[in-house]
Design a protein around this motif. Structure first.
Motif, PDB file in Angstrom:
ATOM      1  N   PHE C  14      51.327 -13.429   4.275  1.00 18.58           N
ATOM      2  CA  PHE C  14      51.964 -12.241   4.854  1.00 18.58           C
ATOM      3  C   PHE C  14      51.539 -10.983   4.135  1.00 18.58           C
ATOM      4  O   PHE C  14      51.291  -9.950   4.743  1.00 18.58           O
ATOM      5  N   LEU C  18      49.754  -7.876   5.758  1.00 21.02           N
ATOM      6  CA  LEU C  18      50.387  -6.569   5.664  1.00 21.02           C
ATOM      7  C   LEU C  18      49.398  -5.539   5.140  1.00 21.02           C
ATOM      8  O   LEU C  18      49.262  -4.437   5.702  1.00 21.02           O
ATOM      9  N   ALA C  48      44.989  -0.472  17.717  1.00 20.92           N
ATOM     10  CA  ALA C  48      46.345  -0.948  17.996  1.00 20.92           C
ATOM     11  C   ALA C  48      46.312  -2.385  18.501  1.00 20.92           C
ATOM     12  O   ALA C  48      47.149  -3.211  18.127  1.00 20.92           O
ATOM     13  N   LYS C  51      45.679  -4.677  15.590  1.00 21.95           N
ATOM     14  CA  LYS C  51      46.900  -4.802  14.791  1.00 21.95           C
ATOM     15  C   LYS C  51      47.893  -5.735  15.468  1.00 21.95           C
ATOM     16  O   LYS C  51      48.494  -6.598  14.826  1.00 21.95           O
ATOM     17  N   SER C  52      48.058  -5.549  16.786  1.00 21.27           N
ATOM     18  CA  SER C  52      49.064  -6.379  17.447  1.00 21.27           C
ATOM     19  C   SER C  52      48.635  -7.839  17.469  1.00 21.27           C
ATOM     20  O   SER C  52      49.479  -8.734  17.435  1.00 21.27           O
ATOM     21  N   VAL C  55      49.857  -9.185  14.255  1.00 21.00           N
ATOM     22  CA  VAL C  55      51.315  -9.372  14.277  1.00 21.00           C
ATOM     23  C   VAL C  55      51.672 -10.602  15.104  1.00 21.00           C
ATOM     24  O   VAL C  55      52.468 -11.446  14.683  1.00 21.00           O
ATOM     25  N   PHE C  59      52.548 -12.971  12.007  1.00 21.00           N
ATOM     26  CA  PHE C  59      53.984 -12.722  11.858  1.00 21.00           C
ATOM     27  C   PHE C  59      54.787 -13.518  12.874  1.00 21.00           C
ATOM     28  O   PHE C  59      55.847 -14.058  12.570  1.00 21.00           O
ATOM     29  N   MET C  60      54.319 -13.526  14.079  1.00 24.24           N
ATOM     30  CA  MET C  60      55.074 -14.240  15.113  1.00 24.24           C
ATOM     31  C   MET C  60      54.568 -15.664  15.277  1.00 24.24           C
ATOM     32  O   MET C  60      54.863 -16.329  16.259  1.00 24.24           O
ATOM     33  N   HIS C  61      53.855 -16.112  14.358  1.00 24.72           N
ATOM     34  CA  HIS C  61      53.215 -17.439  14.243  1.00 24.72           C
ATOM     35  C   HIS C  61      52.693 -18.050  15.524  1.00 24.72           C
ATOM     36  O   HIS C  61      52.804 -19.245  15.733  1.00 24.72           O
ATOM     37  N   PHE C  69      52.484 -21.005  24.311  1.00 28.29           N
ATOM     38  CA  PHE C  69      53.000 -19.665  24.021  1.00 28.29           C
ATOM     39  C   PHE C  69      51.885 -18.630  24.066  1.00 28.29           C
ATOM     40  O   PHE C  69      52.043 -17.557  24.641  1.00 28.29           O
TER      41      PHE C  69
ATOM     42  N   TRP D  15      61.144 -16.199  23.311  1.00 25.16           N
ATOM     43  CA  TRP D  15      59.862 -15.637  23.762  1.00 25.16           C
ATOM     44  C   TRP D  15      59.982 -15.071  25.170  1.00 25.16           C
ATOM     45  O   TRP D  15      59.487 -13.983  25.462  1.00 25.16           O
ATOM     46  N   LEU D  18      61.525 -11.880  25.053  1.00 21.79           N
ATOM     47  CA  LEU D  18      60.596 -10.856  24.576  1.00 21.79           C
ATOM     48  C   LEU D  18      59.673 -10.389  25.703  1.00 21.79           C
ATOM     49  O   LEU D  18      59.294  -9.228  25.780  1.00 21.79           O
ATOM     50  N   LEU D  63      55.833  -1.867   9.441  1.00 15.92           N
ATOM     51  CA  LEU D  63      54.934  -2.990   9.134  1.00 15.92           C
ATOM     52  C   LEU D  63      55.464  -3.765   7.935  1.00 15.92           C
ATOM     53  O   LEU D  63      55.493  -4.999   7.935  1.00 15.92           O
ATOM     54  N   ILE D  64      55.892  -3.023   6.886  1.00 17.09           N
ATOM     55  CA  ILE D  64      56.420  -3.714   5.704  1.00 17.09           C
ATOM     56  C   ILE D  64      57.661  -4.523   6.074  1.00 17.09           C
ATOM     57  O   ILE D  64      57.807  -5.684   5.690  1.00 17.09           O
ATOM     58  N   SER D  66      58.410  -5.829   8.825  1.00 19.13           N
ATOM     59  CA  SER D  66      58.000  -7.012   9.568  1.00 19.13           C
ATOM     60  C   SER D  66      57.555  -8.108   8.612  1.00 19.13           C
ATOM     61  O   SER D  66      57.891  -9.282   8.785  1.00 19.13           O
ATOM     62  N   ALA D  67      56.789  -7.693   7.602  1.00 19.31           N
ATOM     63  CA  ALA D  67      56.308  -8.676   6.638  1.00 19.31           C
ATOM     64  C   ALA D  67      57.479  -9.274   5.867  1.00 19.31           C
ATOM     65  O   ALA D  67      57.527 -10.490   5.634  1.00 19.31           O
ATOM     66  N   ALA D  70      59.324 -11.810   7.922  1.00 18.53           N
ATOM     67  CA  ALA D  70      58.513 -13.020   8.074  1.00 18.53           C
ATOM     68  C   ALA D  70      58.582 -13.851   6.798  1.00 18.53           C
ATOM     69  O   ALA D  70      58.686 -15.085   6.852  1.00 18.53           O
ATOM     70  N   GLU D 174      64.302 -17.305  12.678  1.00 16.52           N
ATOM     71  CA  GLU D 174      62.972 -17.116  13.233  1.00 16.52           C
ATOM     72  C   GLU D 174      63.041 -16.233  14.486  1.00 16.52           C
ATOM     73  O   GLU D 174      62.214 -15.351  14.683  1.00 16.52           O
ATOM     74  N   LEU D 178      61.275 -12.801  15.400  1.00 13.20           N
ATOM     75  CA  LEU D 178      60.446 -12.549  16.580  1.00 13.20           C
ATOM     76  C   LEU D 178      60.838 -11.228  17.234  1.00 13.20           C
ATOM     77  O   LEU D 178      59.992 -10.422  17.615  1.00 13.20           O
ATOM     78  N   HIS D 181      59.633  -8.335  15.121  1.00  6.35           N
ATOM     79  CA  HIS D 181      58.178  -8.146  15.233  1.00  6.35           C
ATOM     80  C   HIS D 181      57.826  -7.466  16.547  1.00  6.35           C
ATOM     81  O   HIS D 181      56.916  -6.652  16.613  1.00  6.35           O
ATOM     82  N   LEU D 182      58.574  -7.802  17.597  1.00  4.43           N
ATOM     83  CA  LEU D 182      58.278  -7.174  18.887  1.00  4.43           C
ATOM     84  C   LEU D 182      58.524  -5.677  18.815  1.00  4.43           C
ATOM     85  O   LEU D 182      57.736  -4.866  19.320  1.00  4.43           O
ATOM     86  N   ASP D 184      58.297  -3.898  16.234  1.00  2.73           N
ATOM     87  CA  ASP D 184      57.151  -3.408  15.479  1.00  2.73           C
ATOM     88  C   ASP D 184      55.926  -3.267  16.387  1.00  2.73           C
ATOM     89  O   ASP D 184      55.225  -2.248  16.397  1.00  2.73           O
ATOM     90  N   LEU D 185      55.707  -4.305  17.184  1.00  3.00           N
ATOM     91  CA  LEU D 185      54.557  -4.349  18.085  1.00  3.00           C
ATOM     92  C   LEU D 185      54.554  -3.143  19.031  1.00  3.00           C
ATOM     93  O   LEU D 185      53.527  -2.510  19.258  1.00  3.00           O
ATOM     94  N   ILE D 188      53.542  -0.103  17.282  1.00  2.44           N
ATOM     95  CA  ILE D 188      52.100  -0.067  17.020  1.00  2.44           C
ATOM     96  C   ILE D 188      51.381   0.650  18.166  1.00  2.44           C
ATOM     97  O   ILE D 188      50.373   1.317  17.954  1.00  2.44           O
TER      98      ILE D 188
END
Lengths: 535, 316, 94, 198
Positions: C14, C18, C48, C51-52, C55, C59-61, C69, D15, D18, D63-64, D66-67, D70, D174, D178, D181-182, D184-185, D188
């Motif tokens: 992570f 980051l 962008a 970056k996404s 993420v 991050f969203m594995h 998925f 999901w 989302l 971003l931080i 989000s990290a 996670a 989790e 999610l 993060h969205l 955050d997304l 972005i």
């Protein structure tokens, strides 16, 4: 986990849970009870919507004012549209029969998120309440039509905010139902029920759920923009501030066209259950039926522009939308061919649900073919926003969804209530209803070709004859409707006890007692063959 | 005037007919065929006659056949619709130009020589291009006999064109829902012969002189009528969208100015303000934002005449 | 869900990601200072998108989940793209 | 009734939810693209007035955060409850800082009389009206999602404290991740669209 071991598994209607009386319904997370909650709310709203329709038709019996003024008429067609579209036909089949039958047909105990399921019903009720509030508060009832077209929707003195917010909540409820069904179908099919062993009704619910999930947010955000526009004057769609009213239409129809497929796909699914059961025959072209459902959902997402052929879009956009519109008709045609082919060399058991299915196919064909006419650019320029369009979408939305809804209601009535309905009265009701339907909507095609615009409170003398016939049709239709609904309610009290499988159906819901036990399946079924396997 | 049979009212009638009747014919063919087939199956394969169903799970050739054939037919339908619509997109260069202005709830038509009219008057056999202007909300100009319609979107200048081919009078409607009086927002298209049209066109006497009679204020009434004011205001005291003219002039009114209720006297200043800047003061009990400014449309002299008419109402 | 036990994502993964994301952000900011015309839009959106992807995948594995998925996410993003594209068909050719 | 636990179902549901969020903002991106296309120059000029440093700092903050959320999942799976809570707390703190920045940024514009419906904004022309309309609406909706996310994470933290979320039952944590993060997304994309493309 189960407190009721042994043979005496109580059915879901008699089950005594934590709560008593009405609370055992409105706090229940049982998908069957929630299905019935939806059934009663939707049926009540349907009767209200139909009554408003009846009054509107009465107003149109003669030119000039008869029973209401233009203001009331405009408020009525707006309310009729909001109720019928957002609160009746969109949730109609999925929320009622989908909720009830989806877990039964795929061999599951419940939907994936029972609490969320109950929450969607509460959101639904809240949405309806907001719409009701909009009628009785503020200066004036909303009068924009259910489409809320900008810029009229933020110019009017009508009480728009609660109505728009109500539609937003109804949309949210629809999203949660779709989400629930998707996860249920993905995760909770009984062992052995592969994707291609799933009956067609769940398949159409699956396709529908994707549209609910992916199209509804667009109208959600659009409605929020209208709210913001009215509250803060932002200017998204206000031409005096640089906004483009046509963009509103783009966004609105990006949802509202796929919404038509939310209405019609589960209807097609219900018909695809009824026909094989009464024909005692496997459905013709199962894989094509599945594929056509998915294709309708997919292509249906990209044809919204045909609601805007006269809105001065660019030429390129126009003909691409027209072309796609013609292509989306093909999978529907395939379904009709397959239904009729299923009857070939069948052994048809003529019962009320089957008659409804036949009537469905007939009116759906009229609706579909008239749709081709207004999908054609040259023809639509004349017919757009006339009574032709009104006739077309009533044939699809009321004819299609409504007929399938009543077909499904009779088909699954024994399963849901444990009683048989009175077949004679059911058939009489259907006949009257069908005659009324044709008499009510057929003349509108002719009125439209003659040039009578829609949403007209008053009209020229030349349109009089058509309107008289149409109004009389509305009386017949309403009588038929009363017979059907009364018959179902009377049968609920007096009907004879229904066996587990009165029709000889082959899908899973007919393998369990009527009405179903609380936990649906006493033993988890193991599936070894496809649906509709008759000997 | 009785329309001459045999001649289409406009150049779009034939292309509409082609697209429309082609689809209707194909559809009827399919509808009747499929319905008869369905009824025949229901009759023939009834369980009384056919106790055991024969299980047929599909037929690939049939599926392909009834995918391909409807697709081809649909493409043909699309083609007829497209070819009938294509000419609508571009007006011929020699078309005469009329500007149509739509507001709640009236149409008006402005000609190149400055003449304006409530009716759309055009010569026969000459292409007409109509610039479409909407002032408040979306309207739609629809002439059923001509098989043509186009939305009028505020903030955008768009056009439609047609070739009238038959003399006569035709209805013109607003086809996009635009509020309370939507169903009364209509007008007439008069297709005249070349000579009649020229006579009409060159007659530039002001609209106001067409007033009926010479009673005091009749000119003012003609102006109100011509500008479509009577769609929202009455002269008999009944409440429509805006206040009635009856007993208005010289009376005290409560208006809402900047959110506060203020009593004002209806005088010449007030009337002028109400016409040129209608939303600055709204009479109590009436909705805001429905009336557009008439600056540049109604002149000061015309307002004088309107006031004369208002005064005449008080004396009755 | 036994197989998921196998890949508890370590903290440092992570942190690396980051760091990468912050660097990309700064690059994006710097690049826009240089005037590249319409290319600016393209580059900014490209960064962008990169970056996404990070993420989404880390991050969203999505990288470690069922392929289903990933397919769904791609489909949804494509859907939004197509809707924007079709809507713009109207505006680009007016 | 103790239900059979299906973590994958729960995650699938998240999901799918989302996706609806993505479409919700997707509708706004449609509006943005159309108006940017129509008013390219005005958008270009108006975007220059937004403070790139503030935007950049906010981007990095998100971003931080989000990290950290996670990593909090990793911590709980390694049975390190304390660290997990610490990381969640840090995430919430960063979220609040983001909102604070946003508050001052909006406040700054409003002080300059630039807000929807203001006469100053109206006098600057339609492109600016639309740019700022979209700016307030989109960042406002985003901020609303931040607030919802913070509440959601706070609720999850409580569950961790009560040991309802543990190393072999962490799907809710989790899912909150999610969601975060969205958010955050989406930022972005919002960041270049409003601050950078000038």
């Amino acid at each position: 986990m189960s407190a009721h071991e042994g043979m005496q598994e109580p059915n879901y209607l008699e089950f005594k849970g934590k709560y008593k009386g009405i609370y055992s319904w409105i706090f229940s997370t049982d998908h069957k009870r929630i299905g019935l909650l939806y059934l009663f709310s939707i049926l009540s709203l349907f009767v209200i919507g139909a009554t408003i329709g009846l009054l509107m038709k009465f107003e149109l019996i003669a030119p000039g004012k008869t029973i209401m003024d233009a203001k009331a008429y405009n408020a009525f067609f707006t309310l009729h549209g909001i109720i019928m579209i957002f609160a009746v036909v969109i949730p109609g089949l999925p929320a009622v029969f989908g909720n009830f039958m989806l877990p039964l047909q795929i061999g599951a105990k419940d939907v994936a998120f029972p609490k969320l399921n109950l929450l969607s019903w509460y959101l639904y009720v809240a949405g309806v309440l907001m719409v009701v509030i909009s009628q009785f508060t503020g200066d004036q009832a909303p009068d924009t039509g259910w489409t809320f077209y900008a810029p009229y929707s933020f110019r009017t003195a009508g009480n728009m905010l609660p109505a728009v917010f109500g539609a937003f909540l109804l949309g949210f409820s629809s999203i949660l139902t779709g989400l629930n069904f998707l996860v249920t179908i993905h995760r909770m099919r009984a062992p052995g029920m592969t994707w291609l062993r799933m009956p067609l009704f769940p398949w159409t619910l699956y396709a529908t759920a994707w549209i609910q999930l992916l199209a509804t947010p667009i109208v959600g955000i659009t409605l929020l923009m209208i709210v913001a526009e009215r509250l803060f004057n932002i200017g998204f769609f206000d031409p005096t501030l640089g906004g483009d009213p046509v963009l509103y239409q783009h966004l609105f129809w990006t949802y509202s066209h796929p919404a038509v497929y939310i209405m019609i796909l589960p209807a097609m699914g219900a018909i695809s259950e009824i026909i094989p059961t009464f024909a005692r025959k496997i459905i013709f072209g199962y894989k094509f039926m599945v594929a056509s459902s998915l294709l309708i959902a997919f292509v249906g997402y990209f044809v919204w522009g045909h609601h805007m052929f006269t809105a001065n879009m660019s030429g390129k956009a126009l003909y691409i939308f027209s072309l796609l519109t013609f292509l989306v008709a093909i999978p529907s045609a395939i379904k009709v061919f397959n239904w009729i082919s299923t009857l070939y060399k069948a052994s048809i058991y003529l019962q009320t649900p089957f008659f409804w299915a036949m009537a469905f196919i007939f009116v759906f064909m009229i609706g579909g073919f008239s749709g081709l006419i207004i999908g054609s650019l040259a023809a639509d320029v004349h017919l757009h926003d006339t009574h032709f369009v009104v006739a077309h979408f009533h044939f699809i939305v009321f004819g299609g969804t409504g007929f399938a809804f009543f077909g499904a209601a009779h088909y699954w009535f024994p399963k849901i209530t444990g009683k048989m309905y009175d077949a004679l009265w059911a058939n009489i009701g259907l006949t009257v209803f069908f005659i009324g339907f044709i008499t009510l909507y057929m003349p509108m095609f002719f009125l439209g070709v003659a040039g009578m615009p829609r949403r007209y409170f008053d009209y020229d003398e030349v349109f009089h004859t058509g309107n008289i016939i149409s109004t009389m049709g509305s009386w017949i239709l309403y009588s038929g409707l009363s017979i059907i609904i009364t018959n179902l309610f009377v049968s609920l009290k007096r009907g004879v006890k229904a066996p587990a499988d009165p029709w000889g159906g082959s899908t899973l819901e007919w393998t369990i007692p009527s009405p179903p036990p609380v936990e649906n399946f006493i033993e988890t079924p193991i599936i070894t063959k496809g649906p509709y396997s008759y000997k | 005037m009785q329309p001459t049979p045999g001649i289409d009212a406009s150049n779009y009638v034939s292309s509409f007919n082609l697209a429309f009747y082609f689809i209707v014919a194909v559809s009827l063919l399919f509808m009747i065929g499929l319905t008869v087939l369905m009824l025949y199956f229901v009759f023939k394969y009834n369980r009384k006659k056919n106790a055991r169903a024969v299980q047929i799970d599909g037929d690939l050739r049939l599926e392909i056949l009834w995918t391909v054939v409807p697709t081809l037919l649909a493409l043909l339908m699309f083609y007829f619709g497209w070819s009938g619509w294509k000419p609508m997109t571009k007006a011929p260069d020699d078309a005469m130009v009329v500007t149509s202005v739509a507001r709640m709830w009236s149409f008006s038509f402005a000609y190149e020589n400055g003449k304006t009219s409530q009716d759309l008057v055009v010569p026969v056999n000459k292409p007409v291009k109509i610039n479409l202007v909407a002032l408040d909300v979306i309207h739609s100009l629809f002439i059923p006999e001509f098989r043509i319609k186009s939305d009028m979107v505020p903030g955008r200048e768009t056009m439609m064109w047609f070739l009238p081919q038959r003399e006569g009078q035709y209805d013109l409607y607003c086809a996009e829902y635009c509020g309370l009086q939507h169903s009364y927002m209509s007008s007439t298209v008069k297709v005249l012969s070349e000579e009649d049209y020229l006579a009409w066109y060159t007659d530039t006497t002001a609209v106001t002189t067409v007033a009926e009679g010479s009673a005091p204020g009749s000119e003012g009434f003609a102006i109100l009528k011509a500008r479509g004011c009577n769609a929202c205001h009455t002269s008999d005291g009944s409440k429509l969208i805006g206040p009635s003219y009856l007993n208005l002039f010289g009376e005290q009114q409560i208006v809402i100015r900047d959110g506060k209720e203020v009593p004002v006297m209806v005088d010449e200043e007030y009337i002028k303000k109400a016409i040129y800047d209608p939303n600055s003061e709204i009479t109590k009990g009436y909705p805001k934002g429905l009336m557009q400014s008439y600056t540049g449309i109604v002149s000061e002299e015309e307002i004088e005449k309107i006031i004369e008419y208002l005064k005449s109402l008080n004396e009755q | 869900m036994e197989h998921e036990k196998d890949h508890i994502i370590p903290y440092r993964t992570f942190l690396y990601v980051l760091a990468g994301l912050i660097v990309l952000t700064l690059i994006s900011v710097t690049v826009t200072k240089i005037h590249l015309g319409t290319l600016t839009v393209f580059i900014a959106l490209l960064i962008a998108a990169v970056k996404s992807t990070f993420v989404l995948r880390i991050f969203m594995h999505l990288k470690f989940e069922n392929r289903m998925f990933t397919i769904m996410v791609i489909a949804v993003i494509l859907l939004i793209g197509v809707v924007i594209f079709i809507t713009l068909l109207d505006y680009l050719y007016r | 009734m103790e239900e059979h636990r299906d973590d994958l179902a729960s995650k699938t549901g998240m999901w799918l939810f989302l996706f609806t969020e993505m479409l919700l903002f997707g509708g706004l991106f449609v509006v943005y693209s159309v108006y940017r296309y129509i008013n390219a120059d005005a958008f270009h000029l108006a975007a220059q007035e937004l403070s790139v440093p503030v935007g950049t700092i906010n981007t990095i903050i998100l971003l931080i955060s989000s990290a950290t959320i996670a990593m909090s999942v990793t911590a709980i799976r390694k049975n390190n409850k304390k660290l997990s809570l610490l990381l969640l707390g840090f995430t919430i703190l960063l979220g609040l800082v983001f909102l604070g920045n946003k508050y001052f940024e909006w406040g700054h514009h409003i002080k300059e009389n630039i807000y929807p419906g203001s006469p100053v904004l109206a006098s600057r022309g339609q492109g600016d009206v639309l740019f700022y309309g979209l700016y307030y609406f989109m960042t406002g909706l985003h901020a609303l999602h931040i607030i919802i996310g913070l509440v959601f994470i706070g609720f999850i933290a409580r569950l961790i404290i009560k040991d309802r979320i543990v190393s072999d039952n962490y799907v809710l944590l989790e899912n909150s991740g999610l969601y975060w993060h969205l958010v955050d997304l989406i930022w972005i994309f919002l960041f270049p669209l409003f601050y950078l493309i000038t």
